[in-house]
Write a protein that holds these residues in place. Structure first.
Motif, PDB file in Angstrom:
ATOM      1  N   GLY A  70       0.809  -1.199   0.000  1.00 61.74           N
ATOM      2  CA  GLY A  70       0.000   0.000   0.000  1.00 61.74           C
ATOM      3  C   GLY A  70       0.845   1.252   0.000  1.00 61.74           C
ATOM      4  N   TYR A  71       0.174   2.395   0.172  1.00 57.90           N
ATOM      5  CA  TYR A  71       0.873   3.674   0.217  1.00 57.90           C
ATOM      6  C   TYR A  71       1.833   3.724   1.404  1.00 57.90           C
ATOM      7  CZ  TYR A  71       1.625   8.694   0.584  1.00 57.90           C
ATOM      8  OH  TYR A  71       2.200   9.937   0.672  1.00 57.90           O
ATOM      9  N   TYR A  72       1.444   3.087   2.493  1.00 59.63           N
ATOM     10  CA  TYR A  72       2.270   3.112   3.700  1.00 59.63           C
ATOM     11  C   TYR A  72       3.225   1.921   3.741  1.00 59.63           C
ATOM     12  CZ  TYR A  72      -0.289   7.083   5.431  1.00 59.63           C
ATOM     13  OH  TYR A  72      -0.805   8.340   5.569  1.00 59.63           O
ATOM     14  N   TYR A  73       4.006   1.780   2.672  1.00 62.77           N
ATOM     15  CA  TYR A  73       4.925   0.647   2.604  1.00 62.77           C
ATOM     16  C   TYR A  73       6.071   0.777   3.592  1.00 62.77           C
ATOM     17  CZ  TYR A  73       7.554   3.885  -0.390  1.00 62.77           C
ATOM     18  OH  TYR A  73       8.223   4.973  -0.890  1.00 62.77           O
ATOM     19  N   ARG A  74       6.474   2.011   3.927  1.00 65.13           N
ATOM     20  CA  ARG A  74       7.546   2.174   4.926  1.00 65.13           C
ATOM     21  C   ARG A  74       7.067   1.726   6.298  1.00 65.13           C
ATOM     22  NH1 ARG A  74       7.501   6.859   1.888  1.00 65.13           N
ATOM     23  NH2 ARG A  74       9.343   7.287   0.602  1.00 65.13           N
ATOM     24  N   GLU A  75       5.834   2.099   6.632  1.00 61.42           N
ATOM     25  CA  GLU A  75       5.272   1.688   7.902  1.00 61.42           C
ATOM     26  C   GLU A  75       5.031   0.181   7.930  1.00 61.42           C
ATOM     27  OE1 GLU A  75       4.488   4.283   6.192  1.00 61.42           O
ATOM     28  OE2 GLU A  75       4.592   6.030   7.509  1.00 61.42           O
ATOM     29  N   TYR A  76       4.692  -0.401   6.770  1.00 65.28           N
ATOM     30  CA  TYR A  76       4.568  -1.858   6.665  1.00 65.28           C
ATOM     31  C   TYR A  76       5.894  -2.512   7.051  1.00 65.28           C
ATOM     32  CZ  TYR A  76       4.371  -6.393   4.225  1.00 65.28           C
ATOM     33  OH  TYR A  76       4.441  -7.728   3.901  1.00 65.28           O
ATOM     34  N   MET A  77       6.989  -1.958   6.583  1.00 63.58           N
ATOM     35  CA  MET A  77       8.301  -2.493   6.938  1.00 63.58           C
ATOM     36  C   MET A  77       8.608  -2.246   8.413  1.00 63.58           C
ATOM     37  SD  MET A  77      10.638  -1.745   3.540  1.00 63.58           S
ATOM     38  CE  MET A  77      10.222  -0.012   3.327  1.00 63.58           C
ATOM     39  N   PHE A  78       8.242  -1.063   8.918  1.00 68.95           N
ATOM     40  CA  PHE A  78       8.484  -0.754  10.320  1.00 68.95           C
ATOM     41  C   PHE A  78       7.660  -1.676  11.222  1.00 68.95           C
ATOM     42  CE2 PHE A  78       7.809   2.114  14.110  1.00 68.95           C
ATOM     43  CZ  PHE A  78       9.119   2.040  14.572  1.00 68.95           C
ATOM     44  N   ASN A  79       6.436  -2.020  10.797  1.00 67.98           N
ATOM     45  CA  ASN A  79       5.622  -2.952  11.566  1.00 67.98           C
ATOM     46  C   ASN A  79       6.283  -4.324  11.639  1.00 67.98           C
ATOM     47  OD1 ASN A  79       3.737  -0.933  11.947  1.00 67.98           O
ATOM     48  ND2 ASN A  79       2.378  -1.629  10.315  1.00 67.98           N
ATOM     49  N   HIS A  80       6.935  -4.737  10.541  1.00 66.91           N
ATOM     50  CA  HIS A  80       7.738  -5.959  10.563  1.00 66.91           C
ATOM     51  C   HIS A  80       8.819  -5.864  11.636  1.00 66.91           C
ATOM     52  CE1 HIS A  80       5.940  -7.268   6.789  1.00 66.91           C
ATOM     53  NE2 HIS A  80       6.688  -8.357   6.804  1.00 66.91           N
ATOM     54  N   PHE A  81       9.525  -4.745  11.622  1.00 63.83           N
ATOM     55  CA  PHE A  81      10.624  -4.552  12.566  1.00 63.83           C
ATOM     56  C   PHE A  81      10.116  -4.606  14.003  1.00 63.83           C
ATOM     57  CE2 PHE A  81      13.078  -1.551  15.194  1.00 63.83           C
ATOM     58  CZ  PHE A  81      14.328  -2.170  15.143  1.00 63.83           C
ATOM     59  N   LEU A  82       9.000  -3.913  14.271  1.00 63.01           N
ATOM     60  CA  LEU A  82       8.445  -3.917  15.628  1.00 63.01           C
ATOM     61  C   LEU A  82       8.076  -5.335  16.062  1.00 63.01           C
ATOM     62  CD1 LEU A  82       6.122  -0.766  15.553  1.00 63.01           C
ATOM     63  CD2 LEU A  82       8.266  -1.008  16.819  1.00 63.01           C
ATOM     64  N   ALA A  83       7.408  -6.076  15.166  1.00 70.82           N
ATOM     65  CA  ALA A  83       7.004  -7.436  15.519  1.00 70.82           C
ATOM     66  C   ALA A  83       8.215  -8.324  15.776  1.00 70.82           C
ATOM     67  CB  ALA A  83       6.130  -8.029  14.423  1.00 70.82           C
ATOM     68  N   SER A  84       9.278  -8.136  15.008  1.00 69.85           N
ATOM     69  CA  SER A  84      10.479  -8.937  15.205  1.00 69.85           C
ATOM     70  C   SER A  84      11.155  -8.626  16.530  1.00 69.85           C
ATOM     71  CB  SER A  84      11.463  -8.710  14.044  1.00 69.85           C
ATOM     72  OG  SER A  84      12.068  -7.428  14.131  1.00 69.85           O
ATOM     73  N   ARG A  85      10.832  -7.468  17.115  1.00 68.02           N
ATOM     74  CA  ARG A  85      11.371  -7.076  18.416  1.00 68.02           C
ATOM     75  C   ARG A  85      10.410  -7.354  19.565  1.00 68.02           C
ATOM     76  NH1 ARG A  85      16.134  -4.152  18.485  1.00 68.02           N
ATOM     77  NH2 ARG A  85      17.168  -4.404  16.469  1.00 68.02           N
ATOM     78  N   GLY A  86       9.321  -8.073  19.285  1.00 65.05           N
ATOM     79  CA  GLY A  86       8.441  -8.504  20.352  1.00 65.05           C
ATOM     80  C   GLY A  86       7.107  -7.804  20.461  1.00 65.05           C
ATOM     81  N   TYR A  87       6.859  -6.787  19.629  1.00 67.28           N
ATOM     82  CA  TYR A  87       5.598  -6.040  19.684  1.00 67.28           C
ATOM     83  C   TYR A  87       4.539  -6.726  18.818  1.00 67.28           C
ATOM     84  CZ  TYR A  87       8.451  -2.240  21.561  1.00 67.28           C
ATOM     85  OH  TYR A  87       9.300  -1.485  22.334  1.00 67.28           O
ATOM     86  N   THR A  88       3.298  -6.744  19.297  1.00 65.01           N
ATOM     87  CA  THR A  88       2.172  -7.170  18.483  1.00 65.01           C
ATOM     88  C   THR A  88       1.549  -5.906  17.890  1.00 65.01           C
ATOM     89  OG1 THR A  88       1.762  -9.035  19.971  1.00 65.01           O
ATOM     90  CG2 THR A  88      -0.013  -8.420  18.452  1.00 65.01           C
ATOM     91  N   VAL A  89       1.506  -5.845  16.566  1.00 64.58           N
ATOM     92  CA  VAL A  89       1.129  -4.611  15.882  1.00 64.58           C
ATOM     93  C   VAL A  89      -0.195  -4.792  15.148  1.00 64.58           C
ATOM     94  CG1 VAL A  89       1.848  -2.848  14.225  1.00 64.58           C
ATOM     95  CG2 VAL A  89       3.581  -4.079  15.561  1.00 64.58           C
TER      96      VAL A  89
END
Length: 283
Positions: A70-89
């Protein structure tokens, strides 16, 4: 004859284990069904840190729970990063989003920060109920309209949202683009109440959690004056648990990699400081 296809992504990008987030539907407090994506730590072989984050898309009417980039592809990647660090997004298509019909689109008429904000708070409740997120361990972040809702969540629902990052956010709809705002709220001189109940600057006294604001000084969509006025209001209220980072060369849509890196690093550090189990400010 068609020429050969080219590929511009790096080997590191192609080697990353991008996931298709699970699509879920939760029930809002008014009984409506709200669609969302959820990024889970287990998708990345990580362990939950007990914290949750709700990402809030911009534009208001944009649809972001889709099955492609989507338009928010950077945030899509950041959500990946957050989840990999233990956050449920959770990525929520709140009321007002496109793609769900007239009733959804008009649910914010005369009150932005009403039913749309309710969906964000209900999303936070869903994270706590379904994914074991701690009661005081949910954060929010978003840009533009998403930044506006992040402010409203912190100001109006401090018992539900521990920390938030508001990027390039509208703080007073009376100062924003007339063509956009008048179709939803009318004209300020004719319906002052609609603007007051929809604008974060009038609810700043409710801030209890930690707030990070970020804004480009060259923004011609949401002027930097918006965040400066809100900063002055927070100063007058004696609030101390907020930060402001300005990016001198950026407009509304950031262009430079260094600016994006600085911005998202600050957001991550905010969450790390306040949300996970055992975080110093997380109690």
């Amino acid at each position: 004859m068609r020429g050969p296809f080219t590929e511009s992504t790096t080997a590191a990008f192609r080697s990353y284990a991008w996931v298709v987030p699970e699509e879920v539907t939760f029930e809002a407090s008014d009984g409506a069904r709200v669609r969302a994506h959820v990024f889970k730590p287990s998708d990345f072989g990580a362990r939950s840190n007990g914290a949750g984050v709700v990402f809030i898309h911009g534009a208001g009417y944009l649809q972001n729970v889709i099955d492609w980039w989507g338009y928010y592809y950077r945030e899509y990647m950041f959500n990946h990063f957050l989840a990999s660090r233990g956050y449920t997004v959770l990525n929520v298509d709140f009321r007002g989003s496109a793609g769900y019909g007239r009733e959804c689109r008009t649910a914010i008429y005369k009150h932005m920060g009403g039913r749309d904000l309710g969906d964000i708070i209900d999303g936070a409740t869903y994270l706590k109920k379904e994914y074991g997120i701690g009661e005081n361990q949910v954060g929010v972040y978003g840009g533009s309209y998403g930044g506006f809702l992040a402010l409203m969540a912190l100001f109006k629902n401090p018992e539900d949202i521990r920390a938030g990052a508001a990027l390039r956010s509208v703080t007073d709809w009376a100062q924003y683009n007339h063509w956009y705002t008048s179709r939803i709220l009318g004209v300020p001189t004719e319906d002052d109440e609609a603007y007051r109940r929809s604008s974060p600057i009038y609810f700043a006294e409710g801030l209890e959690g930690d707030l990070l604001m970020l804004h480009g000084l060259r923004d011609t969509n949401v002027l930097a004056a918006d965040v400066l006025r809100l900063s002055q209001r927070l100063i007058e209220l004696g609030k101390e648990n907020w930060e402001l980072a300005l990016h001198p060369v950026e407009a509304h849509g950031y262009r430079r990699a260094a600016s994006w890196t600085d911005q998202m690093t600050r957001v991550f550090k905010l969450f790390e400081r306040t949300l996970p189990e055992g975080a110093p400010d997380g109690e």
